[in-house]
Scaffold this active site. Structure first.
Site, PDB file in Angstrom:
ATOM      1  N   GLY A  64       0.798  -1.229   0.000  1.00  0.00           N
ATOM      2  CA  GLY A  64       0.000   0.000   0.000  1.00  0.00           C
ATOM      3  C   GLY A  64       0.827   1.275   0.000  1.00  0.00           C
ATOM      4  O   GLY A  64       0.471   2.248  -0.669  1.00  0.00           O
ATOM      5  N   ASN A  65       1.958   1.273   0.722  1.00  0.00           N
ATOM      6  CA  ASN A  65       2.725   2.520   0.825  1.00  0.00           C
ATOM      7  C   ASN A  65       3.433   2.883  -0.478  1.00  0.00           C
ATOM      8  O   ASN A  65       3.903   4.000  -0.628  1.00  0.00           O
ATOM      9  CB  ASN A  65       3.701   2.470   2.008  1.00  0.00           C
ATOM     10  CG  ASN A  65       4.712   1.371   1.865  1.00  0.00           C
ATOM     11  OD1 ASN A  65       4.498   0.419   1.104  1.00  0.00           O
ATOM     12  ND2 ASN A  65       5.819   1.473   2.569  1.00  0.00           N
ATOM     13  N   LYS A 105     -13.928 -11.081   4.515  1.00  0.00           N
ATOM     14  CA  LYS A 105     -13.369  -9.758   4.228  1.00  0.00           C
ATOM     15  C   LYS A 105     -14.454  -8.716   3.980  1.00  0.00           C
ATOM     16  O   LYS A 105     -15.116  -8.730   2.949  1.00  0.00           O
ATOM     17  CB  LYS A 105     -12.462  -9.857   2.994  1.00  0.00           C
ATOM     18  CG  LYS A 105     -10.992  -9.785   3.366  1.00  0.00           C
ATOM     19  CD  LYS A 105     -10.097  -9.614   2.183  1.00  0.00           C
ATOM     20  CE  LYS A 105      -9.216  -8.395   2.266  1.00  0.00           C
ATOM     21  NZ  LYS A 105      -8.274  -8.334   3.357  1.00  0.00           N
ATOM     22  N   LYS A 146      -3.047 -10.030  -2.603  1.00  0.00           N
ATOM     23  CA  LYS A 146      -2.049  -9.700  -3.636  1.00  0.00           C
ATOM     24  C   LYS A 146      -0.719 -10.427  -3.415  1.00  0.00           C
ATOM     25  O   LYS A 146       0.011 -10.689  -4.367  1.00  0.00           O
ATOM     26  CB  LYS A 146      -1.835  -8.195  -3.742  1.00  0.00           C
ATOM     27  CG  LYS A 146      -1.155  -7.536  -2.553  1.00  0.00           C
ATOM     28  CD  LYS A 146       0.218  -7.048  -2.893  1.00  0.00           C
ATOM     29  CE  LYS A 146       0.939  -6.367  -1.781  1.00  0.00           C
ATOM     30  NZ  LYS A 146       0.682  -6.643  -0.389  1.00  0.00           N
ATOM     31  N   LYS A 169       2.239 -12.590   3.674  1.00  0.00           N
ATOM     32  CA  LYS A 169       3.541 -12.375   3.027  1.00  0.00           C
ATOM     33  C   LYS A 169       4.484 -13.529   3.333  1.00  0.00           C
ATOM     34  O   LYS A 169       5.171 -14.048   2.452  1.00  0.00           O
ATOM     35  CB  LYS A 169       4.178 -11.063   3.491  1.00  0.00           C
ATOM     36  CG  LYS A 169       3.375  -9.844   3.091  1.00  0.00           C
ATOM     37  CD  LYS A 169       4.056  -8.564   3.545  1.00  0.00           C
ATOM     38  CE  LYS A 169       3.044  -7.446   3.682  1.00  0.00           C
ATOM     39  NZ  LYS A 169       2.104  -7.304   2.579  1.00  0.00           N
TER      40      LYS A 169
HETATM   41  P1  ADP Z   1       1.080  -4.055   2.530  1.00  0.00           P
HETATM   42  O1  ADP Z   1       0.216  -2.931   2.099  1.00  0.00           O
HETATM   43  O2  ADP Z   1       2.500  -3.872   2.117  1.00  0.00           O
HETATM   44  O3  ADP Z   1       0.529  -5.402   2.193  1.00  0.00           O
HETATM   45  P2  ADP Z   1       0.414  -4.641   5.320  1.00  0.00           P
HETATM   46  O4  ADP Z   1       0.034  -3.542   6.259  1.00  0.00           O
HETATM   47  O5  ADP Z   1      -0.658  -5.550   4.824  1.00  0.00           O
HETATM   48  O6  ADP Z   1       1.190  -3.925   4.125  1.00  0.00           O
HETATM   49  O7  ADP Z   1       1.552  -5.548   5.997  1.00  0.00           O
HETATM   50  C1  ADP Z   1       2.763  -5.018   6.478  1.00  0.00           C
HETATM   51  C2  ADP Z   1       2.686  -4.708   7.975  1.00  0.00           C
HETATM   52  O8  ADP Z   1       2.681  -5.900   8.750  1.00  0.00           O
HETATM   53  C3  ADP Z   1       3.872  -3.972   8.532  1.00  0.00           C
HETATM   54  O9  ADP Z   1       3.787  -2.592   8.293  1.00  0.00           O
HETATM   55  C4  ADP Z   1       3.834  -4.305  10.040  1.00  0.00           C
HETATM   56  O10 ADP Z   1       3.238  -3.268  10.762  1.00  0.00           O
HETATM   57  C5  ADP Z   1       2.929  -5.521  10.091  1.00  0.00           C
HETATM   58  N1  ADP Z   1       3.482  -6.686  10.824  1.00  0.00           N
HETATM   59  C6  ADP Z   1       2.713  -7.571  11.516  1.00  0.00           C
HETATM   60  N2  ADP Z   1       3.431  -8.529  12.077  1.00  0.00           N
HETATM   61  C7  ADP Z   1       4.740  -8.274  11.748  1.00  0.00           C
HETATM   62  C8  ADP Z   1       5.971  -8.935  12.053  1.00  0.00           C
HETATM   63  N3  ADP Z   1       6.011 -10.051  12.776  1.00  0.00           N
HETATM   64  N4  ADP Z   1       7.112  -8.405  11.543  1.00  0.00           N
HETATM   65  C9  ADP Z   1       7.075  -7.282  10.804  1.00  0.00           C
HETATM   66  N5  ADP Z   1       5.937  -6.614  10.487  1.00  0.00           N
HETATM   67  C10 ADP Z   1       4.768  -7.094  10.951  1.00  0.00           C
HETATM   68 MG    MG Z   2      -1.364  -6.207   2.901  1.00  0.00          MG
END
Ligand code: ADP
Ligand code: MG
Length: 312
Positions: free
Chosen positions: A11-12, A127, A212, A274
């Site tokens: 997202g960022n 969702k 995604k 992820k």
């Molecule tokens: P994106 O839009 O890139 O999919 P998400 O917000 O869905 O981003 O996922 C990334 C986020 O997951 C990070 O910004 C962090 O805050 C969170 N997160 C949750 N658990 C963990 C972890 N164990 N290690 C690192 N980040 C984590």
């Molecule tokens: Mg995400």
């Protein structure tokens, strides 16, 4: 060494509104062109949460004002989001390639991603998406249109859809052909337009959201990529995330990653998909590496200097 890389943008990399998108996509285009300049072949996927939400809300508002107007199916909303995000990305990547004198082109492929109609996820839609409604509006939608609804965390009622696993990138040969003819390709945006095979020839859109990260993994396997790079808001994956004993992870085997996932170290809906995608890709064939890191660290991550890498 030149690699074939599927990049999943979080997202960022795109921002949450048009103003943010304008600056974010510029930075993103630059980072991607760095990788292309290094000689890598790249295929780019991206999220679409805020963007598809905006489209759905716009159509919901229009429908409220004009009762006879269509309710825009989610599959079409995803297609629209792929269109306007791809438009911005391909323009800025194309521009930056030109500026650097790199003889390459950039194109977006409207991408359908097939899911299994028997996927157990369809039994338990989880969702919430789109505009908030009153309970009465939601119940009416459910009764008249057969659309699933739920109460969303005390904030109001919304449509709810399933999040099934991707089985196939429908336009994979188009993506491959463009990649093989010197294009940076943008594909599977928002996890892809969710479809099921109704018969041997016909695809039908379904109300579902495909993660995604899983769609990117599926595409990386189908393209026989060397790397899947998931770019997000953290430089590395951590255990005991946000706790005093937090520990950043650099190198993981699929077994180690799975063990931490089973311990509940990764938040469902953000880091968990992820890590699961990374594990699946790393295990799919020897020599394949998945990397989770920040957009601006992608280059260093490929060099093994940072990020969390998962490989056999
Ligand atoms: P994106 O839009 O890139 O999919 P998400 O917000 O869905 O981003 O996922 C990334 C986020 O997951 C990070 O910004 C962090 O805050 C969170 N997160 C949750 N658990 C963990 C972890 N164990 N290690 C690192 N980040 C984590
Ligand atoms: Mg995400």
């Amino acid at each position: 060494m030149a690699k074939r890389i599927v990049i999943a943008l979080g997202g960022n990399a795109l921002g949450k509104n048009l103003e943010e998108q304008m600056t974010a996509v510029k930075t993103t285009a630059n980072a991607i062109c760095d990788l292309i300049e290094d000689g890598h072949e790249v295929v780019i996927a991206h999220g679409n949460g805020p963007q598809v939400g905006m489209i759905q809300n716009a159509f919901a508002a229009y429908h409220k004002a004009n009762e006879k107007s269509d309710i825009m199916p989610l599959s079409m909303c995803v297609a629209m989001s792929q269109g306007y995000i791809g438009y911005d990305l391909q323009n800025l990547i194309g521009e930056e390639l030109d500026r650097r004198g790199i003889k390459k082109h950039c194109a977006t492929v409207l991408t359908q991603v097939a899911v299994d109609p028997e996927d157990p996820a369809f039994m338990h839609p989880t969702k919430p998406i789109g505009a908030f409604m009153t309970e009465a509006e939601a119940k009416k939608l459910q009764a008249e249109k057969g659309i699933d609804v739920m109460e969303d965390a005390g904030r109001g009622w919304r449509q709810v859809v399933a999040s099934p696993k991707p089985t196939e990138i429908v336009e994979i040969e188009t993506v491959r052909a463009l990649m093989n003819s010197n294009h940076a390709v943008i594909a599977a945006g928002g996890g892809g337009i969710p479809v099921i095979w109704e018969d041997k020839y016909h695809l039908k859109g379904v109300p579902a959201v495909i993660d995604k990260d899983f769609a990117s993994e599926c595409m990386a396997e189908q393209l026989d990529a060397d790397m899947l790079i998931i770019l997000t808001a953290v430089e590395k994956v951590a255990i005991n995330y946000n706790k005093p004993d937090q520990k950043w992870l650099s190198d993981l085997t699929p077994d180690e990653a799975r063990k931490y996932a089973n311990e509940g170290q990764f938040a469902p809906g953000s880091m968990l998909p992820k890590v699961q995608a990374a594990v699946k890709f790393a295990e799919s064939k020897p020599g394949r590496t998945a990397l989770i890191t920040l957009l601006e660290k992608a280059r260093d991550g490929i060099d093994g200097k940072t990020g969390t890498a998962v490989h056999l």
